[in-house]
Design a protein around this motif. Sequence first.
Motif, PDB file in Angstrom:
ATOM      1  N   ARG A   2      40.574  54.000  41.264  1.00 20.03           N
ATOM      2  CA  ARG A   2      40.340  54.120  42.702  1.00 20.03           C
ATOM      3  C   ARG A   2      39.358  53.020  43.124  1.00 20.03           C
ATOM      4  O   ARG A   2      38.194  53.029  42.719  1.00 20.03           O
ATOM      5  N   VAL A   3      39.855  52.088  43.924  1.00 19.19           N
ATOM      6  CA  VAL A   3      39.107  50.868  44.251  1.00 19.19           C
ATOM      7  C   VAL A   3      38.758  50.857  45.734  1.00 19.19           C
ATOM      8  O   VAL A   3      39.636  51.009  46.599  1.00 19.19           O
ATOM      9  N   LEU A   4      37.480  50.664  46.026  1.00 18.28           N
ATOM     10  CA  LEU A   4      37.057  50.410  47.396  1.00 18.28           C
ATOM     11  C   LEU A   4      37.152  48.914  47.655  1.00 18.28           C
ATOM     12  O   LEU A   4      36.512  48.117  46.963  1.00 18.28           O
ATOM     13  N   HIS A  25      46.589  50.382  41.085  1.00 18.14           N
ATOM     14  CA  HIS A  25      45.328  50.924  41.592  1.00 18.14           C
ATOM     15  C   HIS A  25      45.543  51.687  42.904  1.00 18.14           C
ATOM     16  O   HIS A  25      46.463  51.381  43.671  1.00 18.14           O
ATOM     17  N   GLN A  26      44.686  52.658  43.168  1.00 20.74           N
ATOM     18  CA  GLN A  26      44.627  53.320  44.465  1.00 20.74           C
ATOM     19  C   GLN A  26      43.579  52.592  45.304  1.00 20.74           C
ATOM     20  O   GLN A  26      42.430  52.459  44.876  1.00 20.74           O
ATOM     21  N   ILE A  59      35.267  56.751  44.152  1.00 17.01           N
ATOM     22  CA  ILE A  59      35.464  55.329  43.886  1.00 17.01           C
ATOM     23  C   ILE A  59      35.003  54.976  42.471  1.00 17.01           C
ATOM     24  O   ILE A  59      33.894  55.319  42.049  1.00 17.01           O
ATOM     25  N   GLU A  60      35.867  54.263  41.766  1.00 14.92           N
ATOM     26  CA  GLU A  60      35.574  53.845  40.390  1.00 14.92           C
ATOM     27  C   GLU A  60      35.254  52.351  40.288  1.00 14.92           C
ATOM     28  O   GLU A  60      34.578  51.913  39.351  1.00 14.92           O
ATOM     29  N   GLY A  61      35.773  51.564  41.198  1.00 15.78           N
ATOM     30  CA  GLY A  61      35.518  50.125  41.207  1.00 15.78           C
ATOM     31  C   GLY A  61      35.451  49.622  42.636  1.00 15.78           C
ATOM     32  O   GLY A  61      36.041  50.219  43.543  1.00 15.78           O
ATOM     33  N   VAL A  62      34.714  48.529  42.828  1.00 15.91           N
ATOM     34  CA  VAL A  62      34.516  47.978  44.164  1.00 15.91           C
ATOM     35  C   VAL A  62      34.864  46.490  44.155  1.00 15.91           C
ATOM     36  O   VAL A  62      34.455  45.753  43.253  1.00 15.91           O
ATOM     37  N   ILE A  63      35.615  46.065  45.164  1.00 11.48           N
ATOM     38  CA  ILE A  63      35.765  44.644  45.465  1.00 11.48           C
ATOM     39  C   ILE A  63      35.167  44.439  46.848  1.00 11.48           C
ATOM     40  O   ILE A  63      35.673  44.958  47.843  1.00 11.48           O
TER      41      ILE A  63
END
Length: 315
Positions: A2-4, A25-26, A59-63
């Motif tokens: 789950r990516v923001l 990815h979500q 959220i698991e990862g952020v871009i």
Amino acid sequence: MRVLLTGSTGWLGRHLAPMLRDAGHQVVGMDVAPGPDTRVVGSVADRALVERVMFSHGIEGVIHGAALHKPDIVRYPRQAFVDVNVTGTLNLLECAIAAGADRLVFTSTTSLMITQAIRDETADEAVWLDENSGPLSPRNIYGVTKRAAEELCRLVHAEAGLPIVILRTSRFFPEDDDTHRDLSGENMKANEFLNRRLTVQDCARAHIAALDRAPAIGFATYIASAPTPFSRDDVVELKRDARAVIARLFPDAAELFAARGWSLPARIGRVYDASAIESGLGFRCTTDFAAILAAMRVGGEIPFDHDATYVSPKE
């Protein structure tokens, strides 16, 4: 995962969101402007909103691609750049840690490496720029705030261990340059693939590679740009007679450009070296100057985007 994705309605975000989904990815898009890939409309400067999004969506990862950019200097005060580019980055870093995210990719810029002297091309040779170039002395509020945000990333990684990859992206905007009008927009973009540009598609792919590799890397800063055909041995001649260097490497380039009414650069004042991202991330842009010439030889579509009428959705 789950990516923001911040800046999801912008030029990079609109290309990156579908690529992330294609990679499995979500995507939770966040932007100040609504768009097809933006689930949350709001600013990264709003700490309460950032925290709510992180926790409510798991959220698991952020871009982090949201930012005020160089063209915004004429539209927004300096404080707005600090609020979005600095405070907004700190909000994301701290809320990512609190929510248990395990990686962050930060979209930075090669612009922060360009001092006024480099921009004015006062040196007798082309300036060769890589991740070790410095001292850094950004020439405007955009570069200053992006540099400050990079330092926040470094500090947070050192103190909390959050894996972070910083991508200093070279030019990938679709519109005409807002300061140079000597050449057509397409001509200028084609020239810049020699030393300071990449496609938005390659930029998006670089972000996905950084997201995938961040935990293994820990912390790193990379220049993201099309690989230059030049070497450090060319820097003197590039400043004196770039066309001679280009002719040695691409004998038919001048003819191909002339057939379109285009001109090759007479002098080149700086070159971005993107070799570290290839060795560190295993990533290399698919579109470079050679690819542009190859398309021109067969009468194919030029492999980069140009839209002279493009306006940022937030405007």
